[in-house]
Design a protein around this motif. Structure first.
Motif, mmCIF file in Angstrom:
data_model
loop_
_atom_site.group_PDB
_atom_site.id
_atom_site.type_symbol
_atom_site.label_atom_id
_atom_site.label_comp_id
_atom_site.label_asym_id
_atom_site.label_seq_id
_atom_site.Cartn_x
_atom_site.Cartn_y
_atom_site.Cartn_z
ATOM 1 N N LEU A 223 0.817 -1.216 0.000
ATOM 2 C CA LEU A 223 0.000 0.000 0.000
ATOM 3 C C LEU A 223 0.850 1.264 0.000
ATOM 4 N N LEU A 224 1.879 1.285 0.854
ATOM 5 C CA LEU A 224 2.642 2.509 1.092
ATOM 6 C C LEU A 224 4.024 2.494 0.464
ATOM 7 N N GLY A 225 4.478 1.315 0.048
ATOM 8 C CA GLY A 225 5.825 1.201 -0.494
ATOM 9 C C GLY A 225 6.898 1.171 0.577
ATOM 10 N N ARG A 226 6.495 1.025 1.840
ATOM 11 C CA ARG A 226 7.444 1.026 2.957
ATOM 12 C C ARG A 226 6.720 0.504 4.194
ATOM 13 N N LEU A 227 7.478 0.345 5.286
ATOM 14 C CA LEU A 227 6.883 -0.018 6.564
ATOM 15 C C LEU A 227 6.613 1.250 7.375
ATOM 16 N N PRO A 228 5.376 1.492 7.763
ATOM 17 C CA PRO A 228 5.124 2.583 8.702
ATOM 18 C C PRO A 228 5.458 2.112 10.122
ATOM 19 N N ALA A 229 5.475 3.013 11.062
ATOM 20 C CA ALA A 229 5.523 2.617 12.468
ATOM 21 C C ALA A 229 4.187 1.940 12.797
ATOM 22 N N GLN A 230 4.245 0.708 13.243
ATOM 23 C CA GLN A 230 3.030 -0.080 13.454
ATOM 24 C C GLN A 230 2.486 0.121 14.865
ATOM 25 N N VAL A 231 1.193 -0.185 15.020
ATOM 26 C CA VAL A 231 0.545 -0.184 16.336
ATOM 27 C C VAL A 231 -0.104 -1.554 16.514
ATOM 28 N N TRP A 232 0.285 -2.235 17.596
ATOM 29 C CA TRP A 232 -0.116 -3.618 17.847
ATOM 30 C C TRP A 232 -1.169 -3.665 18.939
ATOM 31 N N LEU A 233 -2.213 -4.450 18.715
ATOM 32 C CA LEU A 233 -3.311 -4.609 19.665
ATOM 33 C C LEU A 233 -3.198 -5.956 20.379
ATOM 34 N N MET A 234 -3.225 -5.910 21.715
ATOM 35 C CA MET A 234 -3.319 -7.107 22.552
ATOM 36 C C MET A 234 -4.258 -6.804 23.707
ATOM 37 N N HIS A 235 -4.403 -7.768 24.625
ATOM 38 C CA HIS A 235 -5.297 -7.606 25.759
ATOM 39 C C HIS A 235 -4.613 -8.078 27.038
ATOM 40 N N ALA A 236 -5.138 -7.589 28.162
ATOM 41 C CA ALA A 236 -4.645 -8.018 29.476
ATOM 42 C C ALA A 236 -5.338 -9.324 29.837
ATOM 43 N N ASN A 237 -4.612 -10.433 29.745
ATOM 44 C CA ASN A 237 -5.193 -11.740 30.015
ATOM 45 C C ASN A 237 -4.101 -12.729 30.425
ATOM 46 N N ALA A 238 -4.528 -13.909 30.846
ATOM 47 C CA ALA A 238 -3.589 -14.915 31.356
ATOM 48 C C ALA A 238 -2.654 -15.412 30.271
ATOM 49 N N LEU A 239 -3.131 -15.525 29.035
ATOM 50 C CA LEU A 239 -2.274 -15.986 27.950
ATOM 51 C C LEU A 239 -1.112 -15.030 27.741
ATOM 52 N N ASN A 240 -1.378 -13.741 27.714
ATOM 53 C CA ASN A 240 -0.282 -12.784 27.546
ATOM 54 C C ASN A 240 0.605 -12.723 28.782
ATOM 55 N N ALA A 241 0.031 -12.920 29.963
ATOM 56 C CA ALA A 241 0.865 -12.968 31.155
ATOM 57 C C ALA A 241 1.920 -14.060 31.027
ATOM 58 N N ALA A 242 1.546 -15.175 30.408
ATOM 59 C CA ALA A 242 2.458 -16.308 30.268
ATOM 60 C C ALA A 242 3.345 -16.227 29.030
ATOM 61 N N SER A 243 2.982 -15.405 28.053
ATOM 62 C CA SER A 243 3.633 -15.488 26.742
ATOM 63 C C SER A 243 4.245 -14.197 26.231
ATOM 64 N N ILE A 244 3.893 -13.049 26.824
ATOM 65 C CA ILE A 244 4.272 -11.792 26.179
ATOM 66 C C ILE A 244 5.773 -11.557 26.224
ATOM 67 N N ASP A 245 6.468 -12.136 27.210
ATOM 68 C CA ASP A 245 7.924 -11.971 27.227
ATOM 69 C C ASP A 245 8.559 -12.607 26.002
ATOM 70 N N GLU A 246 8.116 -13.809 25.632
ATOM 71 C CA GLU A 246 8.657 -14.469 24.443
ATOM 72 C C GLU A 246 8.207 -13.764 23.173
ATOM 73 N N LEU A 247 6.979 -13.259 23.129
ATOM 74 C CA LEU A 247 6.506 -12.551 21.945
ATOM 75 C C LEU A 247 7.313 -11.285 21.712
ATOM 76 N N ILE A 248 7.592 -10.535 22.763
ATOM 77 C CA ILE A 248 8.408 -9.329 22.631
ATOM 78 C C ILE A 248 9.816 -9.683 22.190
ATOM 79 N N ALA A 249 10.398 -10.714 22.804
ATOM 80 C CA ALA A 249 11.755 -11.121 22.432
ATOM 81 C C ALA A 249 11.818 -11.576 20.980
ATOM 82 N N ALA A 250 10.827 -12.344 20.541
ATOM 83 C CA ALA A 250 10.810 -12.818 19.154
ATOM 84 C C ALA A 250 10.643 -11.660 18.176
ATOM 85 N N THR A 251 9.858 -10.663 18.549
ATOM 86 C CA THR A 251 9.671 -9.485 17.697
ATOM 87 C C THR A 251 10.971 -8.698 17.585
#
Length: 318
Positions: A223-251
């Motif tokens: 669409l833009l011919g480049r990467l814009p600064a992205q905005v990521w949507l998540m929620h406060a929940n048990a899955l992210n409590a257990a996984s968000i450290d690895e998701l951030i590290a992988a990103t």
């Protein structure tokens, strides 16, 4: 090293060609997703786990509050207000997500605006304790208006009350994974089976989220011919409590830098026209694509939640 042998001109060209991989993390449904629907005996532990992971990762966050989740039987619960205070005191921003997580398209603009104001009755004085005011608003369900006139009227109301809209470019169905995770936690009596299924969900969740990131990267480039600064949507929940450290590290391993929402919205992409007048809630990248009249084929290929996760969540389809 990969830059050796390029020479000064080659090095400059390579640096110039490197993608601008920046992303802002936003977390909806504070103080906790589904807190108004179900009891979670591990809530305090999971809440602390999520905040600890975010603080350790040293990422800026804006968390969006539904004040109805502060209540039980119509009474505000001090322990739940303390959860918001924990977010604030950890250095994270807090924004307004309406009081009741209401749908603009279902209740109409007047009622929606009143619910926004009701959604700051605790939030505004809580932030005032630190000399702050709420400045970010996130539409529940990403339903932002079915006509240009409705979107413009809401934008004017938000501006009048000191709010900026927090768009989302990297949309996902993370909430389905979280529902599946909660369902297993709530219903599986066998501890061995329970932990195996929770581990399976954690292992599948991070690749799914990265696949979504890949998809919106590709959509952005088309669409833009480049990467814009992205905005990521998540929620406060048990899955992210257990996984968000690895998701951030992988990103980060993929080359991304986490930035503030304010920094992300300085990207000129966010001045693009919104061309979506439908009833759903979709990524702003797709709203921009609709403003440009992109064909249906442009939107193909978005990763889906696997059938086994839908079944665990008790949801027929995303």
């Amino acid at each position: 090293m990969r830059w050796m042998g390029l020479g000064l001109l080659g090095l400059a060209a390579a640096v110039q060609a490197a993608p601008d991989q920046r992303i802002a993390l936003t977390i909806d449904d504070l103080p906790w997703q589904r807190l108004d629907e179900r009891d979670d005996p591990e809530l305090a532990q999971r809440h602390a786990q999520l905040l600890a992971a975010l603080k350790t990762a040293q990422v800026p966050v804006v968390g969006f509050v539904n004040e109805i989740k502060l209540e039980r039987d119509g009474q505000v619960q001090p322990a739940r207000v303390q959860m918001l205070r924990d977010w604030r005191d950890a250095g994270f921003e807090l924004g307004n997500h309406t009081r009741g997580h209401v749908d603009l398209h279902a209740i109409g603009l007047d009622a929606y605006e009143q619910d926004i104001l009701r959604g700051e009755q605790t939030l505004r004085p809580l932030l005032a304790e630190r000399g702050q005011t709420p400045r970010w608003f996130r539409h529940p369900y990403l339903r932002a208006g079915e006509t240009p006139q409705q979107r413009a009227a809401l934008a004017a109301f938000l501006d009048q009350h000191g709010y900026r809209i927090a768009p989302v470019t990297v949309d996902n169905s993370e909430w389905i994974w979280a529902f599946a995770y909660d369902h297993v936690r709530d219903t599986e009596a066998d501890p061995v089976v329970r932990e195996a299924r929770l581990r399976q969900l954690r292992r599948g969740y991070v690749p799914y989220m990265l696949n979504k990131l890949d998809y919106y990267e590709d959509q952005s480039r088309q669409l833009l011919g480049r990467l814009p600064a992205q905005v990521w949507l998540m929620h406060a929940n048990a899955l992210n409590a257990a996984s968000i450290d690895e998701l951030i590290a992988a990103t980060r391993r993929r080359g991304y830098t986490f930035i503030t929402l304010e920094q992300a919205l300085q990207d000129p992409a966010y001045a693009h026209a919104d061309g979506y007048n439908g009833a759903g809630g979709i990524s702003w990248i797709h709203r921009w694509a609709m403003a440009e009249g992109k064909p249906r084929s442009f939107y193909a290929g978005e990763p889906k939640v696997p059938r086994w996760v839908l079944e665990l969540a008790g949801i027929a389809d995303e």
